[in-house]
Every structure is written in structure tokens, then in C-alpha cells.
Design a protein around this motif. Sequence first.
Motif, short mmCIF file in Angstrom:
data_model
loop_
_atom_site.label_atom_id
_atom_site.label_comp_id
_atom_site.label_asym_id
_atom_site.label_seq_id
_atom_site.Cartn_x
_atom_site.Cartn_y
_atom_site.Cartn_z
N ARG A 91 0.77 -1.26 -0.07
CA ARG A 91 -0.02 0.00 0.21
C ARG A 91 0.94 1.30 -0.23
O ARG A 91 0.70 2.24 -0.66
CB ARG A 91 -1.06 0.08 1.17
N TYR A 92 1.83 1.29 0.64
CA TYR A 92 2.91 2.33 0.87
C TYR A 92 4.31 2.06 0.55
O TYR A 92 4.67 0.78 0.77
CB TYR A 92 2.88 3.09 2.34
N LEU B 18 4.27 9.26 -0.90
CA LEU B 18 3.00 9.30 -1.40
C LEU B 18 3.13 9.53 -2.99
O LEU B 18 4.00 10.19 -3.60
CB LEU B 18 2.40 10.58 -0.77
N HIS C 17 -1.77 10.09 -6.66
CA HIS C 17 -3.19 9.78 -6.36
C HIS C 17 -3.13 10.14 -4.78
O HIS C 17 -4.47 10.85 -4.57
CB HIS C 17 -3.71 8.34 -6.47
N ASP C 18 -2.26 9.77 -3.92
CA ASP C 18 -2.25 10.27 -2.54
C ASP C 18 -2.57 11.50 -2.35
O ASP C 18 -3.19 11.87 -1.59
CB ASP C 18 -1.10 9.47 -1.72
N GLU D 112 -5.64 13.29 -3.26
CA GLU D 112 -6.83 13.01 -2.59
C GLU D 112 -6.54 14.13 -1.28
O GLU D 112 -7.30 14.41 -0.55
CB GLU D 112 -6.73 11.62 -2.06
N LEU D 113 -5.28 14.01 -0.72
CA LEU D 113 -5.05 14.60 0.59
C LEU D 113 -5.03 16.34 0.34
O LEU D 113 -5.83 16.82 1.27
CB LEU D 113 -3.47 14.40 1.01
N GLU E 256 6.76 12.12 2.77
CA GLU E 256 5.94 12.66 3.56
C GLU E 256 6.30 13.73 4.19
O GLU E 256 5.54 14.92 4.37
CB GLU E 256 5.72 11.37 4.62
#
Length: 107
Positions: free
Chosen positions: A34-35, A44, A47-48, A51-52, A82
Motif C-alpha cells: 500500500r505504501y 506518497l 493519487h495519494d 486526495e490529501l 511525507e
Amino acid sequence: MGENDLTIWLHEWFERFLERFDRLDNNLDGISSRYNFLEGERLLDNHDLCELLHVSKRTLQRYRTSGELPYQTIYHKTYYKESDVEVFIRNNFAKGDFEDDNKGNSG
């Protein structure tokens, strides 16, 4: 308990033991896929981050081009550390921007 019974019991116990390891392995695969991480830091993808930040991919590209948002390209895919994202948010978004957005979604 005879020797045959003990053998059967040990075999069944070992099978259950291996099934638990298989489940654990599958769970870890799900988490790690996932990450992505680079040098221990979570990455990230577009896409991440879209959304954020509630922005489009084009907006992210403008942030990258202007140098406002550091990024890494790994195997032709764009990633953001991050910690860089946190600094970017602190520097470019007023605290009220997210609070107002959240208020609008609550009712």
C-alpha cells in the motif's frame, strides 16, 4: 494417546501453525504494497497527494515545476516524501483552508 495419535496431533498443529504464518505473510504484503518507503520515510504518489490536498494532477505538476513541492521519480513514477509534503502544507496552506473545507462537508 498412542504414537499414531501423537503424530496426527503434531501434524495438525503444525499445519495450523503454518496457516497462521501464511495469514501473517499476506497481511504484511498488503501493508507493504500500500505504501512505498524510501530510506525509512513513507512516499506518497500523485493519487495519494491529490486526495490529501483536494487538487488535480495538473496542480501537482505546477507545484513541482515551480519548485514548491520536492519530488522523487522512481521507475517513471512520481513520489513525494511525507516530510516534504508536511513542509509544503505548512508553507502554502493557511490553517483555515482545511478547517473551512471540513466544516462545509459536515452539513
